[in-house]
Design an enzyme around this catalytic site. Structure first.
Site, PDB file in Angstrom:
ATOM      1  N   ASP A  19      35.798  44.024  32.640  1.00  0.00           N
ATOM      2  CA  ASP A  19      36.710  43.509  31.626  1.00  0.00           C
ATOM      3  C   ASP A  19      37.832  44.529  31.469  1.00  0.00           C
ATOM      4  O   ASP A  19      37.559  45.703  31.247  1.00  0.00           O
ATOM      5  CB  ASP A  19      35.922  43.394  30.304  1.00  0.00           C
ATOM      6  CG  ASP A  19      36.438  42.294  29.422  1.00  0.00           C
ATOM      7  OD1 ASP A  19      37.666  42.151  29.328  1.00  0.00           O
ATOM      8  OD2 ASP A  19      35.614  41.607  28.801  1.00  0.00           O
TER       9      ASP A  19
ATOM     10  N   ASP B  63      41.761  40.647  29.514  1.00  0.00           N
ATOM     11  CA  ASP B  63      41.803  40.308  28.095  1.00  0.00           C
ATOM     12  C   ASP B  63      43.199  39.793  27.714  1.00  0.00           C
ATOM     13  O   ASP B  63      44.214  40.365  28.138  1.00  0.00           O
ATOM     14  CB  ASP B  63      41.495  41.596  27.316  1.00  0.00           C
ATOM     15  CG  ASP B  63      41.118  41.358  25.879  1.00  0.00           C
ATOM     16  OD1 ASP B  63      40.071  40.756  25.639  1.00  0.00           O
ATOM     17  OD2 ASP B  63      41.880  41.789  24.981  1.00  0.00           O
TER      18      ASP B  63
ATOM     19  N   GLU C 182      41.884  35.640  30.256  1.00  0.00           N
ATOM     20  CA  GLU C 182      41.636  35.023  28.954  1.00  0.00           C
ATOM     21  C   GLU C 182      42.961  34.452  28.472  1.00  0.00           C
ATOM     22  O   GLU C 182      43.976  35.144  28.471  1.00  0.00           O
ATOM     23  CB  GLU C 182      41.127  36.064  27.951  1.00  0.00           C
ATOM     24  CG  GLU C 182      40.721  35.414  26.640  1.00  0.00           C
ATOM     25  CD  GLU C 182      40.548  36.384  25.480  1.00  0.00           C
ATOM     26  OE1 GLU C 182      39.880  36.018  24.508  1.00  0.00           O
ATOM     27  OE2 GLU C 182      41.096  37.503  25.528  1.00  0.00           O
TER      28      GLU C 182
ATOM     29  N   HIS D 203      31.542  36.123  24.083  1.00  0.00           N
ATOM     30  CA  HIS D 203      31.219  37.031  22.978  1.00  0.00           C
ATOM     31  C   HIS D 203      32.096  36.817  21.744  1.00  0.00           C
ATOM     32  O   HIS D 203      31.950  37.551  20.767  1.00  0.00           O
ATOM     33  CB  HIS D 203      31.358  38.474  23.471  1.00  0.00           C
ATOM     34  CG  HIS D 203      32.774  38.780  23.890  1.00  0.00           C
ATOM     35  ND1 HIS D 203      33.374  38.170  24.977  1.00  0.00           N
ATOM     36  CD2 HIS D 203      33.713  39.584  23.360  1.00  0.00           C
ATOM     37  CE1 HIS D 203      34.615  38.598  25.083  1.00  0.00           C
ATOM     38  NE2 HIS D 203      34.844  39.460  24.109  1.00  0.00           N
ATOM     39  N   ASP D 204      33.022  35.881  21.791  1.00  0.00           N
ATOM     40  CA  ASP D 204      33.942  35.666  20.668  1.00  0.00           C
ATOM     41  C   ASP D 204      33.666  34.390  19.879  1.00  0.00           C
ATOM     42  O   ASP D 204      34.296  34.168  18.849  1.00  0.00           O
ATOM     43  CB  ASP D 204      35.385  35.595  21.182  1.00  0.00           C
ATOM     44  CG  ASP D 204      35.898  36.940  21.659  1.00  0.00           C
ATOM     45  OD1 ASP D 204      35.467  37.966  21.111  1.00  0.00           O
ATOM     46  OD2 ASP D 204      36.734  36.959  22.583  1.00  0.00           O
TER      47      ASP D 204
HETATM   48  C1  NOJ Z   1      39.785  39.177  23.227  1.00  0.00           C
HETATM   49  C2  NOJ Z   1      38.401  39.725  23.337  1.00  0.00           C
HETATM   50  O1  NOJ Z   1      37.578  38.789  23.993  1.00  0.00           O
HETATM   51  C3  NOJ Z   1      37.960  40.032  21.934  1.00  0.00           C
HETATM   52  O2  NOJ Z   1      36.590  40.350  21.876  1.00  0.00           O
HETATM   53  C4  NOJ Z   1      38.815  41.154  21.415  1.00  0.00           C
HETATM   54  O3  NOJ Z   1      38.473  41.424  20.067  1.00  0.00           O
HETATM   55  C5  NOJ Z   1      40.295  40.794  21.492  1.00  0.00           C
HETATM   56  N1  NOJ Z   1      40.659  40.200  22.735  1.00  0.00           N
HETATM   57  C6  NOJ Z   1      41.138  42.025  21.339  1.00  0.00           C
HETATM   58  O4  NOJ Z   1      40.974  42.829  22.485  1.00  0.00           O
END
Ligand code: NOJ
Ligand code: CA
Length: 570
Positions: free
Chosen positions: A117, A219, A283, A346-347
């Site tokens: 990542d 990211d 992402e 994970h979000d």
């Molecule tokens: C996306 C990531 O998946 C998330 O976990 C993170 O908090 C934010 N970007 C900021 O990096």
């Protein structure tokens, strides 16, 4: 070290197309996967110990092809690793570089690729680059971050907000200017307009590619470039919260998704092309349509290799919605591009609960989860899984005193943050679910005594064994990995979705009942098929399936999914 060709040979033998098109990627949140040294936090040695679970080359293991590790670099952990203070090292909590090299070697030996990542929109405020940049206005790295004067005394330069709350501008007393942070103030944004910064980032990529890493999950790629003129964003309800959070009361025209981003993705592609067989997956915004998602692929060959399409992940469990989301992506994917599909990360809350109705019984949730997995793993495009999804892991219920996610702490109880999807992997019925020998960093889910790898493995009705079967099927059937996709549910009930995947003379038919009650459907046999047979069902004993010469009469139980195989030509 470049290439590590001996290690790759086994990986190469098993495949026909590029691995990132044909394989299945499994996301690991390293803090929560397996704690090998007994400090309550998952680590790299723990991942190495569990590689055989992921793929030991036998039908008993899960059988995935690649792992994506959420950040493992040194970090003060304000955002649990998404705030990196050294891009080219390993945080001691996870291990060291030697252990990382062993992980690469051991993973490759098993045919598992490793994706890291990379967080290049921002660094930690403790990264030496930012420390240098904030040391004086004359610093040679001043322009590596985004520094501006206020509009007037004490007023931020413009109206841009942080996605994590509050203004995106933080006043820096030492040098009398504001710096910009799209997320936490401990995550200052890098200035992608600066050519030296770009060069430094590309060198970070090469550092890991040289070590044998197979690619990157990037990211928030849509945040990299900001408007050169720093124009104010206009007002307008957007985003997932439809204006509940102030961030979603603006149209993000100028702080995100600027057209100049494409130049960067092209440069990144050139860097990865210096190495054979590597991949980047981006992402992308959650709230935008499929055309935004695929825009990061360029013409399908010159920008990112893959880009997540999150409207599919966010779709409600309705046949119509799923059908529309799938159509949306297939319709706009560039001819040379490749789709990918994901239901968890994970979000976001775990899909087994997110797709369910409130207070729905566990059995129904699990039946639906199996049906959703069937779709995920039989669509055309690369599937991404998230650790624990294969166990049907539920959202954790975290008492306020144990919240760790900065978002949960900030917005509790309106939004409880992302900890519920990050609880420890459930390995066994022992204390701490076999994840650790001590109390883990987040509490283990209450159902761990029943829902764990040891108890579900070998039980052919379990969701874990069902994931394994689907993964095996995808490996065995070329039509699933690379075949064409076509809808086959034209005349069917409003509750059932059906599609075929065909590759040359090989074909499969997938039928999914979205409703909780049984449905009877009739499907004409595709013209090219001489016969057909049932390959797989989410139900242990599928009933009422009559495969006639002209058409199939199928009785699907609530949330049942079936996979049929076409045999020969007539
Ligand atoms: C996306 C990531 O998946 C998330 O976990 C993170 O908090 C934010 N970007 C900021 O990096
Ligand atoms: Ca540990």
């Amino acid at each position: 070290m470049q290439g590590k060709d001996e290690d790759r040979s086994r990986v190469g033998e098993a495949e026909e197309g590029p691995w990132w098109k044909e394989g299945i990627v499994y996301q690991i949140y390293p803090r929560s996967f397996y704690d090998a040294n007994g400090d309550g936090i998952g680590d790299l040695a723990g991942i190495i110990e569990k590689l055989d679970y992921l793929n030991d080359g036998t039908a008993g293991s899960l059988g995935i092809d690649a792992i994506w590790l959420s950040p493992i670099y040194p970090s003060p952990m304000y955002d649990f690793g998404y705030d990196i203070s050294d891009y080219c090292a390993i945080d001691p909590v996870f291990g060291d570089m030697k252990t990382f090299d062993t992980l690469i070697e051991q993973a490759h030996k098993r045919g598992i690729r490793v994706i890291l990542d990379m967080v290049f929109n921002h660094s930690s405020h403790l990264h030496p680059w930012f420390i240098e940049s904030s040391s004086s206005r004359q610093s040679p790295k001043r322009d590596w971050y985004i520094w501006r004067d206020g509009r007037s005394e004490g007023r931020p330069p413009n109206n841009w907000l942080s996605a994590f709350g509050g203004s995106a501008w933080e006043w820096h007393e030492g040098t009398g200017q504001f710096y910009y942070h799209s997320f936490l103030k401990e995550q200052p944004d890098l200035n992608w307009w600066n050519p030296d910064l770009r060069g430094a980032v590309y060198d970070v990529m090469r550092f890991w590619l040289d070590r044998g890493v197979d690619g990157f999950r990037l990211d928030v790629v849509h945040f990299y470039v900001k408007d050169r003129l720093f124009r104010d964003n206009p007002r307008g309800m957007t985003g997932l919260t439809k204006g509940i959070l102030p961030y979603d009361r603006y149209r993000h025209l100028y702080d995100r998704d600027r057209p100049e981003g494409h130049e960067i993705f092209k440069e990144m592609r050139t860097v990865t092309n210096e190495y054979p067989d590597r991949m980047m997956v981006g992402e992308t915004p959650y709230e935008h349509g499929a055309s935004t998602a695929v825009s990061y692929l360029g013409d399908g060959t010159d920008e990112l290799h893959l880009a997540f399409y999150f409207k599919f992940l966010l779709a409600r469990w309705r046949r119509r919605t799923y059908r529309a989301r799938i159509d949306d992506l297939y319709r706009v994917i560039p001819e040379k591009g490749w789709p990918c599909w994901v239901l968890n990360n994970h979000d976001v809350p775990r899909s087994i609960d997110r797709l369910a109705r409130p207070f729905e019984a566990e059995g129904r949730r699990e039946a639906r989860a199996k049906a959703a997995a069937t779709i995920l793993l039989t669509l055309k495009g690369t599937p991404f899984l998230y650790y624990g999804e294969e166990l049907g892991m539920r959202n954790g219920s975290i008492p306020r005193s144990r919240l760790r996610d900065p978002l949960g702490k900030r917005y509790w109880p309106v939004y409880k943050g992302r900890d519920p999807a990050r609880t420890p992997m459930q390995w066994g019925p022992r204390e701490h679910a076999g994840f650790s020998t001590v109390e883990p960093w987040l509490p283990v889910n209450a159902d761990y005594r029943r829902r764990n790898v040891e108890c579900l493995a070998g039980d052919e009705t379990s969701i874990l064994e069902y994931y394994k079967m689907l993964i095996r099927l995808r490996r065995e059937e070329r039509a699933l990995r690379r075949g064409d996709f076509e809808w086959a549910d034209g005349s069917m009930s409003d509750c059932c979705l059906a599609y075929t995947r065909t590759y040359g003379s090989e074909g499969l038919l997938v039928v999914v009942n979205f409703s909780a009650v049984p449905q009877a459907v009739r499907i004409p046999r595709p013209a090219a098929w001489g016969g057909w047979r049932l390959l797989l069902s989410t139900h242990p004993r599928p009933r009422g399936i009559v495969l006639g010469a002209e058409d199939a009469h199928l009785r699907l139980e609530g949330f049942e999914a079936l996979v049929l195989k076409g045999e020969g030509r007539p």
